[in-house]
Design a protein around this motif. Structure first.
Motif, PDB file in Angstrom:
ATOM      1  N   LEU A 181       0.793  -1.227   0.000  1.00 54.23           N
ATOM      2  CA  LEU A 181       0.000   0.000   0.000  1.00 54.23           C
ATOM      3  C   LEU A 181       0.828   1.280   0.000  1.00 54.23           C
ATOM      4  CD1 LEU A 181      -2.723  -1.138   2.547  1.00 54.23           C
ATOM      5  CD2 LEU A 181      -2.996  -0.822   0.087  1.00 54.23           C
ATOM      6  N   GLY A 182       2.150   1.157  -0.063  1.00 50.09           N
ATOM      7  CA  GLY A 182       2.974   2.363  -0.116  1.00 50.09           C
ATOM      8  C   GLY A 182       2.603   3.226  -1.304  1.00 50.09           C
ATOM      9  N   PRO A 200      -2.902  -6.959  -0.834  1.00 51.37           N
ATOM     10  CA  PRO A 200      -3.363  -7.915   0.165  1.00 51.37           C
ATOM     11  C   PRO A 200      -4.445  -7.346   1.078  1.00 51.37           C
ATOM     12  CG  PRO A 200      -1.306  -6.941   0.894  1.00 51.37           C
ATOM     13  CD  PRO A 200      -1.658  -6.285  -0.424  1.00 51.37           C
ATOM     14  N   PHE A 201      -5.618  -7.981   1.062  1.00 53.76           N
ATOM     15  CA  PHE A 201      -6.649  -7.760   2.083  1.00 53.76           C
ATOM     16  C   PHE A 201      -7.123  -6.312   2.154  1.00 53.76           C
ATOM     17  CE2 PHE A 201      -3.444 -10.883   3.639  1.00 53.76           C
ATOM     18  CZ  PHE A 201      -4.131 -12.014   3.217  1.00 53.76           C
ATOM     19  N   THR A 206      -9.798   1.050  -1.929  1.00 51.44           N
ATOM     20  CA  THR A 206      -8.335   1.063  -1.808  1.00 51.44           C
ATOM     21  C   THR A 206      -7.692   0.435  -3.039  1.00 51.44           C
ATOM     22  OG1 THR A 206      -8.575   0.884   0.595  1.00 51.44           O
ATOM     23  CG2 THR A 206      -6.410   0.381  -0.330  1.00 51.44           C
ATOM     24  N   THR A 207      -8.294  -0.632  -3.536  1.00 55.20           N
ATOM     25  CA  THR A 207      -7.770  -1.282  -4.736  1.00 55.20           C
ATOM     26  C   THR A 207      -7.743  -0.315  -5.908  1.00 55.20           C
ATOM     27  OG1 THR A 207      -8.506  -3.486  -4.054  1.00 55.20           O
ATOM     28  CG2 THR A 207      -8.204  -3.122  -6.416  1.00 55.20           C
ATOM     29  N   ALA A 212      -4.349   2.671  -9.486  1.00 51.11           N
ATOM     30  CA  ALA A 212      -4.129   3.904 -10.246  1.00 51.11           C
ATOM     31  C   ALA A 212      -2.718   4.451 -10.007  1.00 51.11           C
ATOM     32  CB  ALA A 212      -5.172   4.951  -9.862  1.00 51.11           C
ATOM     33  N   ARG A 213      -2.236   4.371  -8.764  1.00 50.64           N
ATOM     34  CA  ARG A 213      -0.876   4.849  -8.479  1.00 50.64           C
ATOM     35  C   ARG A 213       0.155   4.022  -9.235  1.00 50.64           C
ATOM     36  NH1 ARG A 213      -2.962   4.696  -3.036  1.00 50.64           N
ATOM     37  NH2 ARG A 213      -3.604   6.797  -2.402  1.00 50.64           N
TER      38      ARG A 213
END
Length: 312
Positions: A181-182, A200-201, A206-207, A212-213
């Motif tokens: 998630l960084g 993960p999870f 958030t996905t 997109a990042r």
């Protein structure tokens, strides 16, 4: 959408337990069998104790025949990059070219302190992680005489042996998975080194944001995001009816409502629908985290009632 099975043997598993799951995974047509790379149980004694990921995968390489095998994720703090490149290449040879290397910076401090493994600061762990990626992929791809000088690792005139069977990874060798998630370094490293980016999870919102990042990071280095495989890992808890869902939730000590919200829990149709929502965000693979390794009927249910409705 490809479905893969993902296990957490540090929570308590023998090699035979893992072999039974891997062979069932293979027989049922799942895309791969992955295992975590941890040395300490989380919220459990983890009896009979941890197993080394790459030793386990070497055994599975000989005890299975078609299923792909990998780690999610090997910690860069556990091994020097040269020996890790050798281990993965060895297992790739032993499996006939079925191995994938999931690798990350490492995060679980307690397992380091309990087994005498240095645990640097977050910044240093990411610095080491980046250098490991350079060395591992460089050793696999070199025709001989590989050199690298970094702050933490230096390689001089290495023959880069042994060679893995696979050469189709982004930098040669087996596919490399990076996840997390960084917001800056993780996407940048994925864009440079990864064949697959995994989350993960995490939920759908958030996905969408993290995919997109990573897409933006790919474009920043003139990489087509379509050359990346996109995946999620989610806890699995499926039942033919509510009573069976309750039984499986109880067996893994989790909360049903929480799993419905944050994992893949409920009836097969509920799970099919949720996988479809992740697919709409760009996910091409889902790693189904199976926590009760003795419940092979769980896998059979998914193969029968979920897999046919989500692609493959």
């Amino acid at each position: 959408m490809e479905l893969r099975i993902f296990t957490e043997p540090q929570q308590g598993a023998t090699y035979d337990d893992l072999l039974a799951v891997a062979r069932t995974t293979e027989e049922l047509g799942f895309g791969a069998f992955f295992r975590s790379d941890h040395y300490l149980g989380m919220g459990t004694e983890g009896l009979p104790g941890p197993s080394d990921a790459w030793i386990t995968l070497a055994g599975l390489a000989r005890d299975t025949s078609t299923i792909r095998l990998g780690t999610m994720m090997t910690s860069a703090t556990f091994r020097h990059p040269g020996p890790l490149a050798i281990s993965v290449a060895n297992v790739d040879q032993m499996s006939g070219g079925r191995v994938e290397l999931g690798i990350g910076a490492g995060w679980f401090e307690a397992e380091h302190t309990k087994y005498g493994i240095p645990f640097p600061s977050t910044g240093e762990r990411f610095d080491r992680f980046e250098e490991q990626l350079e060395v591992i992929t460089g050793l696999w791809a070199t025709e001989g005489g590989f050199d690298f000088t970094g702050q933490h690792y230096a390689v001089t005139d290495s023959p880069g042996l042994p060679k893995p069977v696979q050469t189709g990874g982004r930098r040669g060798g087996p596919p490399v998975l990076i996840g997390g998630l960084g917001k800056k370094r993780t996407p940048a490293l994925a864009a440079r080194f990864a064949d697959e980016f995994n989350l993960p999870f995490v939920d759908e919102t958030t996905t969408e944001a993290q995919f997109a990042r990573v897409r933006a990071a790919c474009e920043a280095v003139d990489r087509d995001p379509a050359t990346m495989t996109w995946s999620n890992a989610l806890v699995l808890c499926v039942g033919e009816d509510e009573a069976e869902v309750d039984r499986r939730v109880a067996a893994i000590g989790r909360d049903k409502d929480e799993l419905r919200e944050n994992g893949l829990a409920g009836t097969p149709q509920e799970v099919v629908d949720k996988i479809g929502r992740y697919a709409a965000l760009g996910a091409e693979r889902v790693y189904l985290q199976v926590l009760d390794l003795a419940d092979l009927d769980h896998l059979r249910l998914v193969a029968r009632d979920v897999m046919p409705h989500v692609g493959r």
